[in-house]
Motif scaffolding. Structure first.
Motif, PDB file in Angstrom:
ATOM      1  N   ILE A 115      20.268 142.206 -36.834  1.00 14.39           N
ATOM      2  CA  ILE A 115      18.885 141.680 -36.521  1.00 14.39           C
ATOM      3  C   ILE A 115      18.722 141.090 -35.227  1.00 14.39           C
ATOM      4  CG2 ILE A 115      18.633 141.308 -38.983  1.00 14.39           C
ATOM      5  CD1 ILE A 115      18.860 138.216 -36.793  1.00 14.39           C
ATOM      6  N   PHE A 116      19.617 140.885 -34.459  1.00  9.92           N
ATOM      7  CA  PHE A 116      19.420 140.397 -32.955  1.00  9.92           C
ATOM      8  C   PHE A 116      20.550 140.991 -31.874  1.00  9.92           C
ATOM      9  CE2 PHE A 116      20.897 137.192 -30.109  1.00  9.92           C
ATOM     10  CZ  PHE A 116      19.350 137.108 -29.404  1.00  9.92           C
ATOM     11  N   THR A 117      20.231 141.103 -30.950  1.00  6.76           N
ATOM     12  CA  THR A 117      21.146 141.395 -29.669  1.00  6.76           C
ATOM     13  C   THR A 117      20.560 140.572 -28.620  1.00  6.76           C
ATOM     14  OG1 THR A 117      20.077 143.268 -28.990  1.00  6.76           O
ATOM     15  CG2 THR A 117      21.930 143.701 -30.676  1.00  6.76           C
ATOM     16  N   GLY A 118      21.568 139.926 -27.824  1.00  6.35           N
ATOM     17  CA  GLY A 118      21.349 139.199 -26.702  1.00  6.35           C
ATOM     18  C   GLY A 118      22.397 139.229 -25.559  1.00  6.35           C
ATOM     19  N   VAL A 119      22.239 138.756 -24.376  1.00  2.00           N
ATOM     20  CA  VAL A 119      23.172 138.860 -23.409  1.00  2.00           C
ATOM     21  C   VAL A 119      23.221 137.434 -22.549  1.00  2.00           C
ATOM     22  CG1 VAL A 119      21.712 140.272 -21.780  1.00  2.00           C
ATOM     23  CG2 VAL A 119      24.192 140.142 -21.686  1.00  2.00           C
ATOM     24  N   SER A 120      24.102 137.002 -22.049  1.00  2.00           N
ATOM     25  CA  SER A 120      24.151 135.751 -21.142  1.00  2.00           C
ATOM     26  C   SER A 120      24.041 136.351 -19.828  1.00  2.00           C
ATOM     27  CB  SER A 120      25.357 135.098 -21.150  1.00  2.00           C
ATOM     28  OG  SER A 120      26.493 135.865 -20.602  1.00  2.00           O
ATOM     29  N   PRO A 121      23.607 135.412 -18.743  1.00  7.63           N
ATOM     30  CA  PRO A 121      23.608 135.566 -17.331  1.00  7.63           C
ATOM     31  C   PRO A 121      25.153 135.971 -16.997  1.00  7.63           C
ATOM     32  CG  PRO A 121      22.747 133.389 -17.782  1.00  7.63           C
ATOM     33  CD  PRO A 121      23.378 133.965 -19.310  1.00  7.63           C
ATOM     34  N   GLN A 122      25.552 136.640 -15.815  1.00  4.84           N
ATOM     35  CA  GLN A 122      26.478 136.809 -15.279  1.00  4.84           C
ATOM     36  C   GLN A 122      27.174 135.540 -14.982  1.00  4.84           C
ATOM     37  OE1 GLN A 122      27.801 139.247 -11.540  1.00  4.84           O
ATOM     38  NE2 GLN A 122      28.075 140.817 -13.168  1.00  4.84           N
ATOM     39  N   ARG A 123      28.499 135.437 -15.364  1.00  6.52           N
ATOM     40  CA  ARG A 123      29.180 134.084 -14.788  1.00  6.52           C
ATOM     41  C   ARG A 123      30.501 134.323 -14.612  1.00  6.52           C
ATOM     42  NH1 ARG A 123      24.840 132.790 -14.409  1.00  6.52           N
ATOM     43  NH2 ARG A 123      23.695 130.881 -15.256  1.00  6.52           N
ATOM     44  N   PRO A 124      31.337 133.388 -13.959  1.00  2.21           N
ATOM     45  CA  PRO A 124      33.055 133.838 -13.633  1.00  2.21           C
ATOM     46  C   PRO A 124      33.577 133.129 -14.984  1.00  2.21           C
ATOM     47  CG  PRO A 124      31.853 132.625 -12.151  1.00  2.21           C
ATOM     48  CD  PRO A 124      30.796 132.543 -12.980  1.00  2.21           C
ATOM     49  N   VAL A 125      34.868 133.892 -15.126  1.00  2.00           N
ATOM     50  CA  VAL A 125      35.653 133.658 -16.217  1.00  2.00           C
ATOM     51  C   VAL A 125      36.044 132.043 -16.242  1.00  2.00           C
ATOM     52  CG1 VAL A 125      36.535 135.799 -16.601  1.00  2.00           C
ATOM     53  CG2 VAL A 125      37.708 134.027 -14.997  1.00  2.00           C
ATOM     54  N   GLY A 126      36.285 131.361 -17.442  1.00  2.00           N
ATOM     55  CA  GLY A 126      36.356 130.071 -17.180  1.00  2.00           C
ATOM     56  C   GLY A 126      35.161 129.236 -17.588  1.00  2.00           C
TER      57      GLY A 126
END
Length: 236
Positions: free
Chosen positions: A90-101
């Motif tokens: 019922i939903f998909t979303g994505v985060s901004p690009q960020r470094p690991v950690g």
């Protein structure tokens, strides 16, 4: 002799050209301890331990662990939410690009329905477009309905300073009440008792009109509306 050397050189070149290269491994799956929601705050659990929440737009968060100390990669986390009853996304979303950690959060929030249970997951997608497997599902149930104002009965009077009285609470028909809050002479709850106990002892410490209020709290932590105070007269 020159012809023989040229043939050897060609064989060496041909052999070096077919040496296989090592494929880049996919990122590791995000684990339970690296998943949480904010507003309301929940950890990643499932089954009978799943939390009840009183909000319909939780903020989905995931921590991107580094593979080792030399890992300076970055990428995005993709999130998805499923209705647990039928498995529909019922939903998909994505985060901004960020470094690991770092902890990252979906740029958009799901809108969930009351009285429904959901499972949500996350996966890391690196700069090369390689995706980790989806995490295990983190479950939560939505309950946005306030519990009823509790029933409240008080030990019969007359009352006097120093006397200990008993407050007895009832759920007024709300079957998911987990605790009661109460107070004397203030407008906000100052003490709490479990719904299973259902009673509290109170010592009257001042003479005159004394107001008592109570609230119910349900499994999602939602507070009932404020009841009209019950006023007793305490003698000196």
């Amino acid at each position: 002799m020159r012809t023989h050397l040229s043939a050897v050189a060609l064989l060496v070149l041909a052999a070096s050209a077919v040496v296989p290269t090592t494929a880049q491994a996919a990122p590791a799956r995000i684990t339970d301890e690296n998943l949480k929601t904010i507003d309301p705050g929940t950890s990643c659990v499932r089954g009978a331990k799943r939390p009840f929440v009183n909000q319909t737009t939780p903020r989905l968060n995931a921590f991107i662990p580094a593979a080792d100390e030399s890992d300076w990669s970055q990428g995005n986390v993709e999130f998805r939410v499923k209705n647990l009853a039928d498995g529909q996304v019922i939903f998909t979303g994505v985060s901004p690009q960020r470094p690991v950690g770092n902890w990252v959060e979906s740029e958009t929030k799901p809108t969930l329905a009351n009285d429904t249970t959901y499972s949500w997951q996350a996966r890391f997608i690196d700069e090369a477009g390689e995706a980790s497997p989806w995490s295990r599902g983190c479950e939560l149930s939505v309950d946005t309905v306030r519990p009823a104002i509790p029933d409240l009965s008080i030990s019969p009077g007359p009352y006097k300073v120093g006397q200990t009285i008993t407050l007895t609470f009832g759920n007024a028909g709300s079957t998911d009440v987990t605790k009661y809050g109460y107070t004397i002479m203030t407008s906000e709850p100052t003490k709490f008792v479990s719904a299973r106990a259902g009673r509290a002892k109170v010592t009257l410490d001042s003479a005159g009109p004394t107001s008592i209020r109570a609230w119910s709290y349900d499994r999602a932590g939602t507070q009932s509306h404020t009841m009209d105070p019950v006023v007793i007269i305490v003698g000196s």
